[in-house]
Each structure stands twice: as structure tokens, then as C-alpha cells.
Design a protein around this motif. Structure first.
Motif, PDB file in Angstrom:
ATOM      1  N   GLU A  74       0.639  -1.093   0.076  1.00 32.49           N
ATOM      2  CA  GLU A  74       0.035   0.063  -0.010  1.00 32.49           C
ATOM      3  C   GLU A  74       0.990   1.526  -0.018  1.00 32.49           C
ATOM      4  N   ALA A  76       1.386   4.979   1.594  1.00 36.66           N
ATOM      5  CA  ALA A  76       1.567   5.687   2.581  1.00 36.66           C
ATOM      6  C   ALA A  76       0.596   6.791   2.658  1.00 36.66           C
ATOM      7  N   PRO A 252       6.970   3.955   8.030  1.00 32.30           N
ATOM      8  CA  PRO A 252       6.377   2.542   7.298  1.00 32.30           C
ATOM      9  C   PRO A 252       5.404   1.302   8.773  1.00 32.30           C
ATOM     10  N   THR A 253       4.674   0.856   7.889  1.00 29.47           N
ATOM     11  CA  THR A 253       3.904  -0.157   8.903  1.00 29.47           C
ATOM     12  C   THR A 253       4.562  -1.314   8.137  1.00 29.47           C
ATOM     13  N   VAL A 254       4.016  -2.113   9.205  1.00 19.64           N
ATOM     14  CA  VAL A 254       4.555  -4.128   9.448  1.00 19.64           C
ATOM     15  C   VAL A 254       5.004  -4.465   7.504  1.00 19.64           C
ATOM     16  N   GLU A 256       4.583  -2.708   4.915  1.00 19.99           N
ATOM     17  CA  GLU A 256       5.068  -1.735   3.387  1.00 19.99           C
ATOM     18  C   GLU A 256       6.644  -2.160   4.392  1.00 19.99           C
ATOM     19  N   ALA A 283       9.873  -7.430  11.339  1.00 18.17           N
ATOM     20  CA  ALA A 283       8.914  -6.510  10.981  1.00 18.17           C
ATOM     21  C   ALA A 283       7.808  -6.797  12.194  1.00 18.17           C
ATOM     22  N   GLU A 284       7.849  -7.634  12.675  1.00 21.10           N
ATOM     23  CA  GLU A 284       6.775  -8.336  14.103  1.00 21.10           C
ATOM     24  C   GLU A 284       7.762  -7.616  15.077  1.00 21.10           C
ATOM     25  N   TRP A 286       9.045  -5.346  14.939  1.00 21.88           N
ATOM     26  CA  TRP A 286       9.766  -3.367  15.061  1.00 21.88           C
ATOM     27  C   TRP A 286       8.078  -3.121  15.542  1.00 21.88           C
ATOM     28  N   SER A 287       7.106  -3.978  14.627  1.00 25.70           N
ATOM     29  CA  SER A 287       5.649  -3.449  15.503  1.00 25.70           C
ATOM     30  C   SER A 287       5.603  -3.353  17.117  1.00 25.70           C
ATOM     31  N   LEU A 293       9.931   0.682  16.563  1.00 24.12           N
ATOM     32  CA  LEU A 293       9.514   1.726  15.353  1.00 24.12           C
ATOM     33  C   LEU A 293       9.820   2.795  15.179  1.00 24.12           C
TER      34      LEU A 293
END
Length: 338
Positions: A74, A76, A252-254, A256, A283-284, A286-287, A293
């Protein structure tokens, strides 16, 4: 009798959401058409030069060979609206946010999607002066001895605007944004060293390309698509900000982060399952960690994946263990730094 509202140029019609979609996927020629610039941002430069060269290798290095659309990634929040407004108004787009979140990548997506050629890139430092980005005059060993910088090249006349990336404007002198604003408002500049030469030719910032500048006058007929990056806490002069559109790049999201790392590192679905698991673990992590993050960058994630792919992977370590170990190494500070 004509109404005063009927006089003057043809009215600009209301179109769709705009040519930029944020996918990184090159458009068909018809879809890549840009709206005409407003009359007050149209200049008298010309005749148009040849279209600029592409730099596919640099664009792929910045974005990865795979595009967002192919990775179901997606855009941003707010990116397409901000870019399309800047394209329509021909105003510089000031993108603030933390380094490593993909601010500069926006310029390369614009160029790739709309077929605007090689991105002209000016990295600002504390020692930067405007003239260095416009031109440099040296010994006339070859031709005139004058070489245009990225900003100077962007202000040459082209059939379609160039993309100009000004990276880290917040690092420059306080007056630099005002000086930049003045040049953009004028739509060009003069090279005094060439004022007496009606057949003057200069070397541009594009490799191996020259351009005529009779009497040293450089003038565009529409402004470049200008993307400026800065951190969010820099205070710019009010008159400079009034001439820009501003967009704050979100973290950025996970999804992204995962898609970006896989694209730039060339990790496909057929890659080593441990690498796929490592990207997911990054990614996990980071989230799950608000501090991470705000601190982890895409470059650090890419470095971690590269180390995992090239270095030894102890058989008793899980992808989560490897992710923690490599990120600890990459974030380790030099002794004596805060």
C-alpha cells in the motif's frame, strides 16, 4: 458582450485524482500526461532540449526492481494526494519525517511512474551554497569549462519537467531555503562568465550531455518537480514554507517494511525459508516495540537480511534469535556517543 470571466486562457478542467498513483509502476504514455502548470508558474525558456536519459540502475537500487503493485504494497497515507497536488500546482513538495522511512524514494517513484527520466539529486550539507547546485566554472580545458549542477540542470527547458530531489535541506544554512525560493520563483538564473558568448554550451549534470545557454541565460518554461526532504523539527522561514506543499512521511507499517525489504533485497517466494522468516521476524519485532518502530530504518533491515544471507547461521538459532543478534550489532553505538 463578453463577461470578464470568459476572457483570458482556457479554464483548467477538473480531472481525476491525478497521474501519480504511488505504485512505482510505469504508466502508459496517455496516463503519464501531466496537468499543465498554472499560468503564474509558466516561464519563457526554450527551445526544449532532448528528453533526459533514464538511470534504471539507480532507480532499482533506490526502489528495488519489484514495484509496490506487484508486492501488494500500500501507498503511505497521504502520499498520492500530496504528490498530485504538487504536480498540479508545480510547487515543491517538502517531505519531513525520520531518516530511513523512504522520503527520498518518493522522487524516484514519480520519475519511474511518469517517465520523467533520471532524477537530479542535490544532497545538502552544512557547507552547501546555492551556486554549487546551480553551476561551477573551471578551467576551459574542454568546451566552456562550465558545468551545471543538479538544480541548474533542472532549470533548463525540457518538454516535460525534470524531477529534482533536494535531500536534507535542513542541514544547510538558514538562508539557503530563501535563496532556493528566489531561483525557483524566477525560473532560471544567469552565468556571468558566459554573458558575452552568444553560442555558449555547458556540461549538464546528466553524464555526457551538454546544453546551449546563449549569453549564459538558463531559463525553464515550467518548474521541475521538486521533492525536498528534511527532519520534522527544523524551523524554515515562513515565506519559503508558503511556497511549498508539506507532507509528513509516516513510519512504515509492518506490511510496508516487509514488502520494501523483499523488493530491494530481491527476496522472492522461492528464497531460503529462513530468510523469509527473518524478514517476518524483523517486521514483527518492529511492530511490537514502539521504541524500535521509531528507530529501525529500512537500511538497517536490509543490512540485517544481507548479513544473514552471507554470514554463518548457527543451526541452533531461530530466525528470531538471528534478527535480535544482527539488529543489536547494527544499532551498537560508538563509545562516547549519546
Amino acid at each position: 458582450m463578453n463577461s470578464p470571466l470568459s476572457a483570458g486562457p482556457t479554464a483548467r478542467t477538473v480531472a481525476g485524482p491525478g497521474p501519480y498513483r504511488g505504485t512505482g509502476l510505469p504508466h502508459q504514455a496517455s496516463a503519464a500526461a501531466l496537468p499543465p502548470p498554472p499560468p503564474w508558474r509558466t516561464y519563457s525558456g526554450g527551445p526544449d532540449l532532448e528528453p533526459p536519459p533514464d538511470d534504471v540502475a539507480e532507480t532499482d537500487r533506490r526502489l528495488g526492481a519489484a514495484v509496490r503493485a506487484a508486492l501488494n504494497m500500500e501507498t503511505a497515507a497521504g502520499e498520492t494526494a500530496a504528490v498530485n497536488a504538487a504536480l498540479s500546482l508545480r510547487k515543491p513538495l517538502l517531505i519531513t519525517g525520520q531518516p530511513g522511512f523512504g522520503r527520498s524514494a518518493v522522487a524516484f517513484r514519480i520519475a519511474r511512474e511518469l517517465g520523467l527520466g533520471r532524477v537530479l539529486h542535490w544532497t545538502v550539507t552544512g557547507a552547501s551554497v546555492l551556486q554549487g547546485a546551480l553551476y561551477a566554472a573551471g578551467p576551459a580545458e574542454r568546451g566552456t569549462g562550465v558545468r551545471l549542477g543538479p538544480l541548474g540542470t533542472a532549470l533548463l527547458p525540457y518538454g516535460r519537467p525534470r524531477v529534482l530531489l533536494i535531500e536534507g535541506l535542513d542541514r544547510g544554512d538558514f538562508d539557503l531555503p530563501i535563496e532556493l525560493r528566489a531561483v525557483l520563483r524566477r525560473g532560471g538564473f544567469d552565468i556571468p562568465e558566459l554573458a558575452e558568448d552568444g553560442r555558449a554550451t555547458v556540461t549538464t549534470d546528466d553524464p555526457g550531455v551538454t546544453a546551449p545557454v546563449p549569453h549564459g541565460a538558463v531559463a525553464c518554461h515550467e518548474l521541475p518537480v521538486t521533492v525536498i526532504t528534511a527532519v520534522r523539527n527544523r524551523i524554515f522561514p515562513a515565506e519559503f514554507l508558503a511556497d511549498c506543499l508539506h507532507w509528513e512521511h509516516p513510519a512504515p507499517t509492518v506490511a510496508e517494511l516487509t514488502a520494501t525489504v523483499r523488493s530491494r533485497a530481491g527476496i522472492t517466494d522461492s528464497a531460503d525459508p529462513r530468510l523469509l522468516a527473518l524478514v517476518a521476524e524483523l517486521a514483527e519485532a518492529w511492530s511490537a516495540d514502539p521504541h524500535a518502530l521509531g528507530q529501525l530504518t529500512v537500511t538497517q533491515a536490509l543490512d540485517a537480511v544481507t548479513l544473514a544471507a552471507t554470514g554463518p547461521w548457527p543451526p541452533d538459532e531461530t530466525p528470531g534469535d538471528v534478527a535480535a543478534r544482527l539488529l543489536d550489532l547494527l544499532r551498537r553505538q560508538v563509545p562516547g556517543t549519546p
